[in-house]
Structure formats: C-alpha cells, structure tokens
Write a protein that holds these residues in place. Structure first.
Motif, PDB file in Angstrom:
ATOM      1  N   GLY A  34       0.647  -1.230  -0.046  1.00  0.00           N
ATOM      2  CA  GLY A  34       0.115  -0.226   0.277  1.00  0.00           C
ATOM      3  C   GLY A  34       0.752   1.163  -0.085  1.00  0.00           C
ATOM      4  N   LEU A  35       2.043   1.233  -0.732  1.00  0.00           N
ATOM      5  CA  LEU A  35       2.810   2.486  -0.974  1.00  0.00           C
ATOM      6  C   LEU A  35       3.591   2.797   0.518  1.00  0.00           C
ATOM      7  N   PRO A  36       4.183   1.848   1.376  1.00  0.00           N
ATOM      8  CA  PRO A  36       4.692   2.482   2.413  1.00  0.00           C
ATOM      9  C   PRO A  36       6.029   2.852   2.251  1.00  0.00           C
ATOM     10  N   ASP A  37       6.771   3.766   3.152  1.00  0.00           N
ATOM     11  CA  ASP A  37       8.064   3.920   2.927  1.00  0.00           C
ATOM     12  C   ASP A  37       9.038   2.899   3.658  1.00  0.00           C
ATOM     13  N   ASN A  38      10.389   3.330   3.688  1.00  0.00           N
ATOM     14  CA  ASN A  38      11.087   2.373   4.530  1.00  0.00           C
ATOM     15  C   ASN A  38      10.710   2.393   5.845  1.00  0.00           C
ATOM     16  N   ALA A  39      10.585   3.412   6.511  1.00  0.00           N
ATOM     17  CA  ALA A  39      10.366   3.498   7.900  1.00  0.00           C
ATOM     18  C   ALA A  39       9.258   2.653   8.264  1.00  0.00           C
ATOM     19  N   ILE A  40       7.981   2.456   7.562  1.00  0.00           N
ATOM     20  CA  ILE A  40       6.981   1.616   7.771  1.00  0.00           C
ATOM     21  C   ILE A  40       7.511   0.120   7.408  1.00  0.00           C
ATOM     22  N   LYS A  41       8.265  -0.215   6.367  1.00  0.00           N
ATOM     23  CA  LYS A  41       8.694  -1.404   6.197  1.00  0.00           C
ATOM     24  C   LYS A  41       9.540  -2.132   7.464  1.00  0.00           C
ATOM     25  N   GLU A  42      10.411  -1.064   8.034  1.00  0.00           N
ATOM     26  CA  GLU A  42      11.253  -1.391   8.956  1.00  0.00           C
ATOM     27  C   GLU A  42      10.529  -1.663  10.370  1.00  0.00           C
ATOM     28  N   SER A  43       9.232  -1.148  10.326  1.00  0.00           N
ATOM     29  CA  SER A  43       8.450  -1.471  11.607  1.00  0.00           C
ATOM     30  C   SER A  43       8.228  -2.756  12.100  1.00  0.00           C
ATOM     31  N   GLN A  44       8.600  -3.619  11.407  1.00  0.00           N
ATOM     32  CA  GLN A  44       8.570  -5.310  11.921  1.00  0.00           C
ATOM     33  C   GLN A  44       9.434  -5.311  12.851  1.00  0.00           C
ATOM     34  N   GLN A  45      10.657  -4.846  12.722  1.00  0.00           N
ATOM     35  CA  GLN A  45      11.685  -4.931  13.776  1.00  0.00           C
ATOM     36  C   GLN A  45      11.163  -4.265  15.181  1.00  0.00           C
ATOM     37  N   VAL A  64       0.179 -10.237   6.403  1.00  0.00           N
ATOM     38  CA  VAL A  64       0.015  -9.228   5.501  1.00  0.00           C
ATOM     39  C   VAL A  64      -0.591  -7.994   6.273  1.00  0.00           C
ATOM     40  N   VAL A  65      -0.035  -6.847   5.892  1.00  0.00           N
ATOM     41  CA  VAL A  65      -0.498  -5.739   6.337  1.00  0.00           C
ATOM     42  C   VAL A  65      -0.883  -4.820   4.997  1.00  0.00           C
ATOM     43  N   ASN A  66      -2.176  -4.474   4.799  1.00  0.00           N
ATOM     44  CA  ASN A  66      -2.358  -3.573   3.573  1.00  0.00           C
ATOM     45  C   ASN A  66      -2.874  -2.104   4.007  1.00  0.00           C
ATOM     46  N   MET A  67      -2.145  -1.149   3.412  1.00  0.00           N
ATOM     47  CA  MET A  67      -2.608   0.113   3.894  1.00  0.00           C
ATOM     48  C   MET A  67      -3.358   0.882   2.982  1.00  0.00           C
ATOM     49  N   ALA A  68      -4.764   1.164   2.983  1.00  0.00           N
ATOM     50  CA  ALA A  68      -5.323   1.678   2.045  1.00  0.00           C
ATOM     51  C   ALA A  68      -5.967   2.964   2.397  1.00  0.00           C
ATOM     52  N   PRO A  69      -6.358   3.804   1.136  1.00  0.00           N
ATOM     53  CA  PRO A  69      -6.030   3.426   0.108  1.00  0.00           C
ATOM     54  C   PRO A  69      -4.583   3.322  -0.655  1.00  0.00           C
ATOM     55  N   ALA A  70      -4.169   2.436  -1.639  1.00  0.00           N
ATOM     56  CA  ALA A  70      -3.103   2.037  -2.034  1.00  0.00           C
ATOM     57  C   ALA A  70      -2.322   3.249  -2.888  1.00  0.00           C
ATOM     58  N   ASP A  71      -3.107   4.233  -3.140  1.00  0.00           N
ATOM     59  CA  ASP A  71      -2.527   5.309  -4.128  1.00  0.00           C
ATOM     60  C   ASP A  71      -1.985   6.569  -3.455  1.00  0.00           C
ATOM     61  N   ILE A  72      -2.156   6.368  -1.968  1.00  0.00           N
ATOM     62  CA  ILE A  72      -1.357   7.777  -1.230  1.00  0.00           C
ATOM     63  C   ILE A  72      -0.356   7.022  -0.600  1.00  0.00           C
ATOM     64  N   ARG A  73       0.910   7.722  -0.822  1.00  0.00           N
ATOM     65  CA  ARG A  73       2.070   7.455  -0.115  1.00  0.00           C
ATOM     66  C   ARG A  73       2.021   7.496   1.381  1.00  0.00           C
ATOM     67  N   LYS A  74       2.602   6.489   2.247  1.00  0.00           N
ATOM     68  CA  LYS A  74       2.490   6.644   3.572  1.00  0.00           C
ATOM     69  C   LYS A  74       3.887   6.752   4.029  1.00  0.00           C
ATOM     70  N   GLU A  75       4.276   7.606   4.939  1.00  0.00           N
ATOM     71  CA  GLU A  75       5.612   7.810   5.602  1.00  0.00           C
ATOM     72  C   GLU A  75       5.506   7.977   6.985  1.00  0.00           C
ATOM     73  N   GLY A  76       6.695   7.386   7.565  1.00  0.00           N
ATOM     74  CA  GLY A  76       7.132   7.791   8.970  1.00  0.00           C
ATOM     75  C   GLY A  76       6.801   6.463   9.733  1.00  0.00           C
ATOM     76  N   SER A  77       7.247   6.683  11.148  1.00  0.00           N
ATOM     77  CA  SER A  77       7.055   5.568  11.977  1.00  0.00           C
ATOM     78  C   SER A  77       5.697   5.591  12.833  1.00  0.00           C
ATOM     79  N   ALA A  78       4.787   6.669  12.479  1.00  0.00           N
ATOM     80  CA  ALA A  78       3.677   6.754  13.507  1.00  0.00           C
ATOM     81  C   ALA A  78       2.734   5.718  13.315  1.00  0.00           C
ATOM     82  N   TYR A  79       2.875   4.679  12.337  1.00  0.00           N
ATOM     83  CA  TYR A  79       1.866   3.657  11.986  1.00  0.00           C
ATOM     84  C   TYR A  79       2.177   2.395  12.941  1.00  0.00           C
ATOM     85  N   ASP A  80       3.483   2.348  13.700  1.00  0.00           N
ATOM     86  CA  ASP A  80       3.557   1.426  14.455  1.00  0.00           C
ATOM     87  C   ASP A  80       2.583   0.971  15.331  1.00  0.00           C
ATOM     88  N   LEU A  81       1.924   1.740  16.135  1.00  0.00           N
ATOM     89  CA  LEU A  81       0.863   1.219  16.995  1.00  0.00           C
ATOM     90  C   LEU A  81      -0.164   0.524  16.393  1.00  0.00           C
TER      91      LEU A  81
END
Length: 512
Positions: A34-45, A64-81
C-alpha cells in the motif's frame, strides 16, 4: 483472521484516513503493502521487539498488512501502534470490538513505549469530521489533539496501555481542554516590546504603517543601527490572532513538527528568521513528501530576512509568486499540494559591503560602483513587492540615555487594530482581501482616490525623485493605510507626502 485498524496520512496541511488491514494466515514472512516507505517497512523489527517486551508473540505465520487507499504514499513511523494492535487482534492475542471506533497513531520504541508524532492536529480534525469516536495517541501529543472538540482524545504512554483501554481493563479519561480558554491565555504574549527601543521614532512609525496595512518593508542601514531589534518587535504590534488564524497557524507548525512535546494552540503570530544559507526548498517547502517551508511557517506572521543581499538570488526569486498569491503550490508527478503563505516580509540590509555608505560619522571604503552592484543583488521584481523602503541611521548617545520611556507595543497595537477594522469594513465583500497591501491593482483607483493637489504632488515627486512607475501603486496603498491610521476617509496631502518618502530605493542615483 482479518482485522482493520485506522490511522491517518498527512498531505500538505490536511489528513486522510488510512485503513490498515491485517491478515494472519498460513505461511511465512511479513509483508507491508500500500505504498509504504522504508520507515514503515522497518516497523516489523520495532513491533516484534515491543511485543516480546510486553509479553506478546509475533506470529510465526504469514502476516500481510495492507494500507488503503494504496495510491496515497504513507511515510514515517507513526503507524507502528495501529499495525501492532492489528497484528495482536488478527492473531487473537487480544479481543476487542472497539478497534474500529478510534484513529490510532504512535511510534513504538523497542520496550513498547510510545514516542510523539507529527501532524496530530490535522489528523484530529479529520477524525472528528469522519465521525470517529476518539483518537488514541502518545501522551506528549494529547494537548495538541485536544484542541479539537467533540473527539475523545485518549493519551497513552505504552502499547500495553492502549491494549488495556481497548479491552476494557483500564479506564483512561479523555483529555479535554477549553480551546477558547487556552487561546485567551496564550494570546498576545510577546517577550519583546517596542518600549525597549530608545530613539528610532521614524522607523517605529514606518513599522506601524506596515503593520496597519500588511505592507512589506526593507530597512537599509549600517551595522548596529537596530534593524534586527526593531524587526523582532513587529509581531507585538500586529493585530492579535483570532481563533481561526491560531488554528490555521498551529496546523502548519504541527505538520512541520515545530510544536514540540506538550505543544498546544499557538496564540502569538510566528516570527521566522532563516539564515542566509537557506535553500530554495527549505524556504518555500517541498521534498519527496512535501513539507511546509519557512514562508508557510511564517503564515499569519512575519518572515524576517536579515542581510538580504547575502541570500542566493535563486532563493529570493522563488518568493515572488507567494508574495503575490499568498500561497505556494508544490507540484510533484502524482500530487500537487498548496501551503498557505500569507506573511509580512521584513528585510534588512547594509547599504554597501562595508556597511557605512551614507553613514553620518564613518566613511565608506567601497570603491565606485560597488554600492550599486551590491544593491543589484536584490532584483527589481522583488523590490517591486516591497512597499516601504526605510533608511535606518544609528541612534545617538543622547537618544539612548533619554529618561523618557518609549511607547509600548500594546499602545501601538491598538492603533494598528483600529486601522485594520476600517480595512475589514472596506473589504467585507472580498473574502480574499484583508488589508490594503492585498488590494488588487484594479481596486486602487477606486479605493485610493486623491485630490487634484495630491495628484500634482505625486507627479512632481515622481519626476524630481526619479521614482519608477512601479512605485505609483505602492505609494497610493501606503497613503491609504496612513489615512486609515489617522482615521480619515480621504487621502490628504500629508498622507501622500509621508508615503512618498518610503520609496528611497526607487530613486534614481540613490546608490551613487
């Protein structure tokens, strides 16, 4: 099992709700789509470490974590929680029916504690607009979110607190604040006062006119004459922020992460003073995920550019359009974002490289032609957008030591506010115009009418002083502001004469 939690993405100064869908099924590996940036991809750790520390297990199956809508870029670590809570619910380690009632945001540390995030105010505004019951977020951001009424702001310190609240094991009282009470407490609290400035009465007068009409100003004078000291006191004489302006200003600072931990509603007009090494992007905004620049952070306040000719020419030129349109548009391949930029520009500069051209006591050591070349570093189109040119001279010893106290900022502010009220009445049918400086050219002839004697004076001044054609509208607008300060409907001869003297840089031969 499919679980949905809700977060938010900020684009520009607005927020968009993000649905975070989590599925735990047979297989291996961890996927975020769903267009996550690297900070979100690293959230697994971070999420896995926080879960273990708090006694939970990361599923050893396919997640599988899907962040919708998929056409909006998601950035940052605020999605961890919200991702962590979604995983816990999808893997049936927690059971709650309340996940869908709240927007949830927060960055996790490795021990499960929450760290503050950016852009809380626009997220809270959007959550209320979309009918969510509340907003679960880090405690440090709670005051900022609580500015928004009719939304339960649930401050939590750790992931475990969020789990206990959602499962009903812990009651957390929503944080509530009286927005108007906070605004009235914070409003108009300025540390710097014009009473601290001895002498320089002509410069104070020019700044009062600038504040009354929303005019841009450039101050030209030698080092140590007090240009910076005077500029820093300008916000204190501008009309106090109203609640709408305060919310708008706070929103921009929230997105930029400038409010700080425990920050709440801004009650004073911003004063931004970037260094002359600033880049184009830092001044007007931009970046991969466009962020507001200094001109937007100065929205509803003052942008002070000290030593104007030292700024890169390209940096100064990008301000030309925002100065006219009061907003800046950042365009990217997939998105175009508008940031508000309704600010007063206050600039200062030395008259020459050595600083002592036209000094009453010290001699200028610059060679012929250097003064004009130094002035030419500031382009004509930029000077065209600056209404008042003020020559600042050093303060004498007698002025610095005079026992008579100087006029306080509050007294000047009252006169400025009265002048602004007259302008508000004048432009009540034009929502985009709030001051004389914002008046479009086609209105100048109707609003700034002058007598035959005034027309003769203006013609003579333009011919004798060699004023450029671009000075004509500026002089009329400034004279209209001077008349507003005087409380008169007509622009008189003395108002025009005072406005004419504030165009010194337009005079032919000013720099030799």
């Amino acid at each position: 099992m499919l679980t949905k939690t809700y977060g938010s993405a900020v684009q520009g100064v607005n927020a968009y709700t993000i649905t975070i869908e989590v599925v735990v099924s047979q297989g291996t590996l961890f996927y975020v789509v769903g267009l996550p940036d690297n900070a979100i991809k690293e959230s697994q750790q971070r999420i896995e470490a926080a879960m273990r520390f708090r006694g939970y297990n990361m599923p050893r199956t396919k997640v599988v974590v899907n962040m919708a809508p998929a056409d909006i870029r998601k950035e940052g670590s605020a999605y961890d929680l919200p991702i962590a809570l979604g995983i816990l619910h999808a893997s049936q380690q927690i059971t709650t029916e309340r996940l869908g009632e709240y927007i949830i945001m927060g960055e996790l540390s490795l021990d499960g504690e929450l760290r503050p995030i950016r852009g809380v105010l626009p997220i809270a505004i959007q959550a209320r607009k979309e009918g969510f019951k509340g907003f679960i977020l880090p405690r440090e951001n709670a005051k900022e979110a609580a500015i928004v009424n009719n939304l339960d702001v649930i401050p939590v310190t750790t992931m475990q607190e969020a789990v206990d609240f959602l499962e009903g094991r812990q009651d957390i009282e929503p944080l509530r604040i009286d927005t108007r009470d906070v605004f009235e407490t914070e409003a108009n609290q300025y540390a710097a006062d014009f009473a601290d400035v001895q002498g320089q009465e002509n410069i104070k007068r020019a700044l009062e006119i600038a504040a009354a009409g929303g005019h841009n100003v450039i101050m030209v004078g030698p080092p140590g004459a007090g240009k910076t000291m005077l500029a820093k006191r300008l916000p204190g004489i501008l009309p106090p922020l109203n609640l709408h302006e305060a919310l708008e200003t706070t929103k921009i600072h929230s997105v930029a992460g400038k409010l700080g931990a425990g920050g709440s509603l801004l009650g004073t007009r911003p004063f931004r003073s970037p260094h002359h090494t600033i880049s184009d992007v830092a001044l007007v905004g931009g970046g991969g995920n466009p962020q507001p620049g200094e001109i937007s952070l100065a929205h509803n306040g003052v942008l002070f550019l000290d030593e104007l000719p030292e700024f890169k020419r390209t940096v100064l030129e990008v301000m030309r359009q925002p100065l006219e349109e009061r907003r800046v548009t950042i365009s990217r391949a997939k998105v175009s974002i508008d940031f508000p930029a309704n600010f007063m520009l206050i600039a200062s500069m030395n008259p020459c490289p050595c600083g002592y051209y036209n000094h009453p006591d010290k001699d200028c050591v610059c060679s012929p032609g250097v003064v004009q070349r130094y002035l030419n570093k500031v382009s004509g189109p930029l000077l065209d957008r600056i209404d008042l040119h003020v020559e600042v001279t050093p303060v004498s010893f007698d002025e610095m030591t005079q026992p008579r106290p100087a006029e306080r900022s509050g007294t000047i502010q009252q006169r400025v506010s009265e002048a602004r009220k007259r302008q508000a009445e004048r432009f009540k049918d034009m929502p985009e115009v709030h001051s004389n400086a914002m008046m479009p050219s086609q209105m100048v002839k109707d609003v700034c009418r002058i007598s035959d004697a005034g027309r003769t004076l203006l013609k003579t001044a333009m011919e004798r002083l060699g004023l450029s054609a671009r000075a004509y509208d500026r002089i009329l607008k400034v004279s209209r502001t001077i008349a507003d300060l005087a409380g008169t409907d007509d622009i008189r001869i003395e108002h025009l004469a005072e406005a004419i003297q504030y165009r010194s840089l337009d005079r032919e031969g000013w720099a030799g």
